[in-house]
Design a protein around this motif. Structure first.
Motif, short mmCIF file in Angstrom:
data_model
loop_
_atom_site.label_atom_id
_atom_site.label_comp_id
_atom_site.label_asym_id
_atom_site.label_seq_id
_atom_site.Cartn_x
_atom_site.Cartn_y
_atom_site.Cartn_z
N ARG A 29 0.82 -1.20 0.00
CA ARG A 29 0.00 0.00 0.00
C ARG A 29 0.86 1.26 0.00
O ARG A 29 0.58 2.22 -0.72
N LEU A 30 1.94 1.25 0.81
CA LEU A 30 2.82 2.42 0.86
C LEU A 30 3.52 2.64 -0.47
O LEU A 30 3.63 3.76 -0.97
N VAL A 31 4.03 1.54 -1.05
CA VAL A 31 4.74 1.65 -2.33
C VAL A 31 3.78 2.08 -3.43
O VAL A 31 4.10 2.92 -4.28
N GLN A 32 2.55 1.52 -3.42
CA GLN A 32 1.59 1.86 -4.46
C GLN A 32 1.21 3.34 -4.40
O GLN A 32 1.05 4.00 -5.43
N THR A 33 1.09 3.88 -3.18
CA THR A 33 0.79 5.30 -3.03
C THR A 33 1.90 6.14 -3.64
O THR A 33 1.65 7.11 -4.37
N ALA A 34 3.16 5.78 -3.35
CA ALA A 34 4.30 6.51 -3.91
C ALA A 34 4.35 6.39 -5.43
O ALA A 34 4.65 7.35 -6.15
N LEU A 35 4.02 5.20 -5.94
CA LEU A 35 4.04 5.00 -7.39
C LEU A 35 2.98 5.86 -8.07
O LEU A 35 3.22 6.41 -9.15
N GLU A 36 1.80 5.95 -7.47
CA GLU A 36 0.73 6.74 -8.10
C GLU A 36 1.11 8.22 -8.16
O GLU A 36 0.78 8.91 -9.12
N ARG A 37 1.83 8.70 -7.14
CA ARG A 37 2.33 10.08 -7.22
C ARG A 37 3.32 10.23 -8.37
O ARG A 37 3.30 11.22 -9.09
N LEU A 38 4.21 9.24 -8.49
CA LEU A 38 5.23 9.29 -9.54
C LEU A 38 4.61 9.22 -10.93
O LEU A 38 5.05 9.89 -11.87
N MET A 39 3.56 8.42 -11.09
CA MET A 39 2.94 8.20 -12.40
C MET A 39 2.06 9.35 -12.86
O MET A 39 1.77 9.46 -14.05
N ALA A 40 1.63 10.20 -11.94
CA ALA A 40 0.66 11.23 -12.27
C ALA A 40 1.12 12.10 -13.44
O ALA A 40 2.17 12.74 -13.38
N GLY A 41 0.36 12.08 -14.54
CA GLY A 41 0.66 12.89 -15.70
C GLY A 41 1.89 12.46 -16.48
O GLY A 41 2.38 13.21 -17.33
N ARG A 42 2.38 11.25 -16.22
CA ARG A 42 3.62 10.80 -16.86
C ARG A 42 3.37 9.56 -17.72
O ARG A 42 2.61 8.68 -17.35
N THR A 43 3.98 9.51 -18.90
CA THR A 43 3.87 8.34 -19.76
C THR A 43 4.47 7.15 -19.02
O THR A 43 5.64 7.17 -18.65
N THR A 44 3.67 6.10 -18.83
CA THR A 44 4.11 4.99 -18.00
C THR A 44 3.77 3.65 -18.64
O THR A 44 2.64 3.45 -19.11
N LEU A 45 4.74 2.75 -18.66
CA LEU A 45 4.50 1.37 -19.06
C LEU A 45 4.73 0.49 -17.84
O LEU A 45 5.75 0.61 -17.15
N ILE A 46 3.78 -0.39 -17.59
CA ILE A 46 3.80 -1.21 -16.38
C ILE A 46 3.78 -2.69 -16.77
O ILE A 46 2.86 -3.13 -17.46
N ILE A 47 4.79 -3.43 -16.35
CA ILE A 47 4.71 -4.88 -16.45
C ILE A 47 3.98 -5.36 -15.21
O ILE A 47 4.41 -5.13 -14.08
N ALA A 48 2.86 -6.00 -15.40
CA ALA A 48 2.01 -6.40 -14.28
C ALA A 48 1.99 -7.91 -14.15
O ALA A 48 1.52 -8.61 -15.05
N HIS A 49 2.51 -8.41 -13.04
CA HIS A 49 2.42 -9.83 -12.73
C HIS A 49 1.16 -10.10 -11.90
O HIS A 49 0.58 -11.17 -11.99
N ARG A 50 0.78 -9.13 -11.08
CA ARG A 50 -0.45 -9.23 -10.29
C ARG A 50 -1.48 -8.28 -10.89
O ARG A 50 -1.30 -7.07 -10.89
N LEU A 51 -2.55 -8.82 -11.41
CA LEU A 51 -3.53 -8.01 -12.12
C LEU A 51 -4.22 -7.02 -11.20
O LEU A 51 -4.76 -6.01 -11.68
#
Length: 340
Positions: A170-192
């Motif tokens: 949860r903590l990492v995901q919150t930080a990632l969402e801040r980082l991704m905001a308005g930014r071109t992002t490609l995500i390799i997702a192992h957990r859907l």
């Protein structure tokens, strides 16, 4: 490279708009990591082209290309140095002596400052070989701080939360969402579960694209993605909430467009408390009802409630563009964490 007669990627064509988050999913060996390797110019394609702002990246110096890309891998490299140096490595060129105020600001945004300040010498503390003094979630937040400091045009996420416990995720995901905001992002997702809200999901198998769409449409359409979702969401910590969401879509095809229909379906099948009802609404992108449900849950349980309710409230407000309300909820969550 070990099989030159076999194409790792075949007939692959994906366009990503500026600021768009796109998830790549598929079984092992589908070619997801190869896409990242090609983007970073570890290899060049034998045919076709990869274009960055319309420019074929084969004509660009690899160092200049990589300076515009940020990567948060599953297992980030932590150097035998202090936190200043480890985060400062994220600067273009990895130059030492980066501005300390900028490094601390990046650590703040990555939710890393609190645990770094608790170390014996704070940011001056030696993090140990391979970050042995840090937990998995803390190492990930160091990697996110690097990416924030780098401020890349394109962000590559190799499922940074796949091996973390629920609280660290949860903590990492919150930080990632801040980082991704308005930014071109490609995500390799192992957990859907981490890409339920992605604008576009590209489903890969044996080097080819087999489907594209959002989570709801791909589940409703059957095929490889629906099978992967069924396998993952019928087991695990988040199974109950996710399974309600999947059940609603399968029985009511337009449920993702009508939270009322979804709630009616799942409530008829399984009794839910207000927190669970909020989760269903949240994952159906029905943020107003989600906020109301989470608030009812907090009001009904003033002395015994889940702290992550504040995180879901923050994400719901953020999705609506109410940054002030989102930050207030994050502050409430941080206060609870500090009290514990």
């Amino acid at each position: 490279p070990g099989q030159p007669d076999r194409s790792a990627i075949d007939g692959y064509a994906v366009g990503v708009e500026p600021g768009e988050p796109v998830a790549l999913v598929g079984p092992s060996g589908a070619g997801k990591a190869t896409v990242f390797q090609l983007l970073l110019r570890f290899y060049d394609p034998e045919s076709g082209a990869i274009r960055f702002d319309g420019v074929d990246i084969r004509s660009v110096d690899p160092a200049a290309l990589r300076a515009r890309i940020g990567l948060v891998p599953q297992d980030p490299v932590i150097f035998a140095a202090d936190a200043w140096e480890n985060i400062g490595y994220g600067c273009p060129g990895g130059r030492p002596g980066a501005d300390r105020a900028a490094i601390r600001a990046a650590a703040d945004a990555a939710a890393a400052s609190a645990f770094l300040d608790r170390l014996p010498q704070g940011f001056d503390s030696f993090l140990g070989e391979k970050g042995v003094r840090l937990s998995g979630g803390e190492r990930q937040r160091i990697a996110i701080a690097r990416a924030i400091l780098r401020d890349p045009a394109v962000l590559l996420l190799d499922e940074a939360t796949s091996a973390l416990d629920a609280e660290s995720e949860r903590l990492v995901q919150t930080a990632l969402e801040r980082l991704m905001a308005g930014r071109t992002t490609l995500i390799i997702a192992h957990r859907l579960a981490t890409v339920l809200k992605a604008d576009r999901i590209v489903v890969m198998d044996t080097g080819r694209i087999v489907a594209t769409g959002n989570h709801a449409d791909l589940v409703a359409g059957g095929g490889l993605y629906a099978r992967l979702a069924k396998l993952q969401f019928e087991a695990g910590d988040d199974a109950t909430a996710y399974q309600r969401y999947l059940t609603g879509i399968s029985e009511y095809p337009r449920a993702h467009e009508s939270y009322l229909g979804l709630i009616a379906l799942v409530s008829a099948a399984i009794p839910v408390d207000e927190f669970q009802r909020g989760l269903v609404d949240y994952y159906a992108n029905a943020y107003n009802p989600a906020i109301a449900a989470f608030q009812r849950y907090l009001d009904a349980n003033p002395d015994d409630y889940r702290a992550d309710t504040y995180l879901y409230l923050a994400w719901s407000y953020e999705a609506q563009g109410d940054r002030e309300a989102a930050l207030a909820q994050l502050d409430a969550y941080a206060a609870l964490e500090a009290a514990d």
